[in-house]
Scaffold this motif. Structure first.
Motif, short mmCIF file in Angstrom:
data_model
loop_
_atom_site.label_atom_id
_atom_site.label_comp_id
_atom_site.label_asym_id
_atom_site.label_seq_id
_atom_site.Cartn_x
_atom_site.Cartn_y
_atom_site.Cartn_z
N ARG A 167 0.83 -1.21 0.00
CA ARG A 167 0.00 0.00 0.00
C ARG A 167 0.87 1.26 0.00
O ARG A 167 0.57 2.23 -0.69
CB ARG A 167 -0.93 0.00 1.21
CG ARG A 167 -2.03 -1.06 1.08
CD ARG A 167 -2.83 -1.11 2.33
NE ARG A 167 -1.89 -1.64 3.36
CZ ARG A 167 -2.24 -2.22 4.47
NH1 ARG A 167 -3.50 -2.34 4.78
NH2 ARG A 167 -1.34 -2.68 5.31
N VAL A 168 1.95 1.23 0.73
CA VAL A 168 2.88 2.36 0.75
C VAL A 168 3.53 2.52 -0.63
O VAL A 168 3.64 3.62 -1.16
CB VAL A 168 3.95 2.18 1.85
CG1 VAL A 168 5.01 3.26 1.78
CG2 VAL A 168 3.29 2.14 3.22
N LEU B 94 3.14 5.73 -3.08
CA LEU B 94 4.32 6.42 -3.57
C LEU B 94 4.33 6.45 -5.10
O LEU B 94 4.60 7.49 -5.71
CB LEU B 94 5.58 5.72 -3.05
CG LEU B 94 6.92 6.29 -3.50
CD1 LEU B 94 7.08 7.73 -3.03
CD2 LEU B 94 8.06 5.42 -2.97
N SER B 95 4.02 5.35 -5.71
CA SER B 95 3.97 5.26 -7.16
C SER B 95 2.93 6.23 -7.74
O SER B 95 3.18 6.92 -8.73
CB SER B 95 3.66 3.82 -7.58
OG SER B 95 3.58 3.72 -8.96
N GLU B 96 1.79 6.33 -7.10
CA GLU B 96 0.73 7.23 -7.56
C GLU B 96 1.17 8.69 -7.45
O GLU B 96 0.92 9.49 -8.35
CB GLU B 96 -0.54 7.01 -6.73
CG GLU B 96 -1.72 7.80 -7.23
CD GLU B 96 -2.98 7.47 -6.45
OE1 GLU B 96 -3.75 8.43 -6.21
OE2 GLU B 96 -3.19 6.31 -6.07
N ARG B 97 1.87 9.01 -6.37
CA ARG B 97 2.35 10.39 -6.21
C ARG B 97 3.38 10.74 -7.29
O ARG B 97 3.37 11.85 -7.83
CB ARG B 97 2.96 10.58 -4.83
CG ARG B 97 1.89 10.58 -3.74
CD ARG B 97 2.43 10.96 -2.42
NE ARG B 97 2.70 12.40 -2.44
CZ ARG B 97 3.21 13.07 -1.41
NH1 ARG B 97 3.51 12.43 -0.30
NH2 ARG B 97 3.43 14.35 -1.49
N VAL B 98 4.25 9.82 -7.60
CA VAL B 98 5.24 10.06 -8.66
C VAL B 98 4.53 10.26 -10.00
O VAL B 98 4.88 11.16 -10.77
CB VAL B 98 6.27 8.91 -8.72
CG1 VAL B 98 7.13 9.02 -9.98
CG2 VAL B 98 7.13 8.89 -7.47
N GLU B 99 3.53 9.46 -10.29
CA GLU B 99 2.78 9.61 -11.53
C GLU B 99 2.06 10.96 -11.58
O GLU B 99 2.01 11.61 -12.63
CB GLU B 99 1.79 8.46 -11.69
CG GLU B 99 2.45 7.14 -12.03
CD GLU B 99 1.48 5.96 -12.02
OE1 GLU B 99 0.26 6.18 -11.83
OE2 GLU B 99 1.95 4.82 -12.21
#
Length: 97
Positions: A9-10, A14-19
């Motif tokens: 989930r973390v 994190l991946s979503e924020r980078v995208e």
């Protein structure tokens, strides 16, 4: 080689924020292109296009006949504004090719 482990989930957050940052950067980049930051001309370019001296160009600036921008103590003009000046009644091109 060092391994880092984290909860899925973390990692997904994190991946979503980078995208999201990537999408925002792309939008900002496109906006910059849309600002009309095409070709800027300096005093010499404008004087040659209008067939005038630098002093005459300075008078045009003082009379606010032509828009300009100053960057690092140097004056620049947008190509569109110079072309509009060529079409205006404020400028009589006395320069003969």
């Amino acid at each position: 080689m060092e391994l880092i482990s984290m909860d899925i989930r973390v990692f997904n957050a994190l991946s979503e924020r980078v995208e999201n940052m990537e999408r925002t950067a792309e939008i900002l980049y496109r906006k910059q292109d849309d600002l009309g930051l095409k070709r800027w001309l300096d005093n010499q370019d404008v004087c040659e296009m209008l067939g005038i001296t630098k002093r005459t160009l300075q008078k045009y600036r003082e009379k606010k006949l032509i828009p300009y921008a100053i960057f690092r103590h140097k004056v620049f003009y947008r190509l569109e504004d110079v072309e509009a000046m060529l079409q205006s009644s404020h400028h009589l091109n006395t320069h003969k090719p």
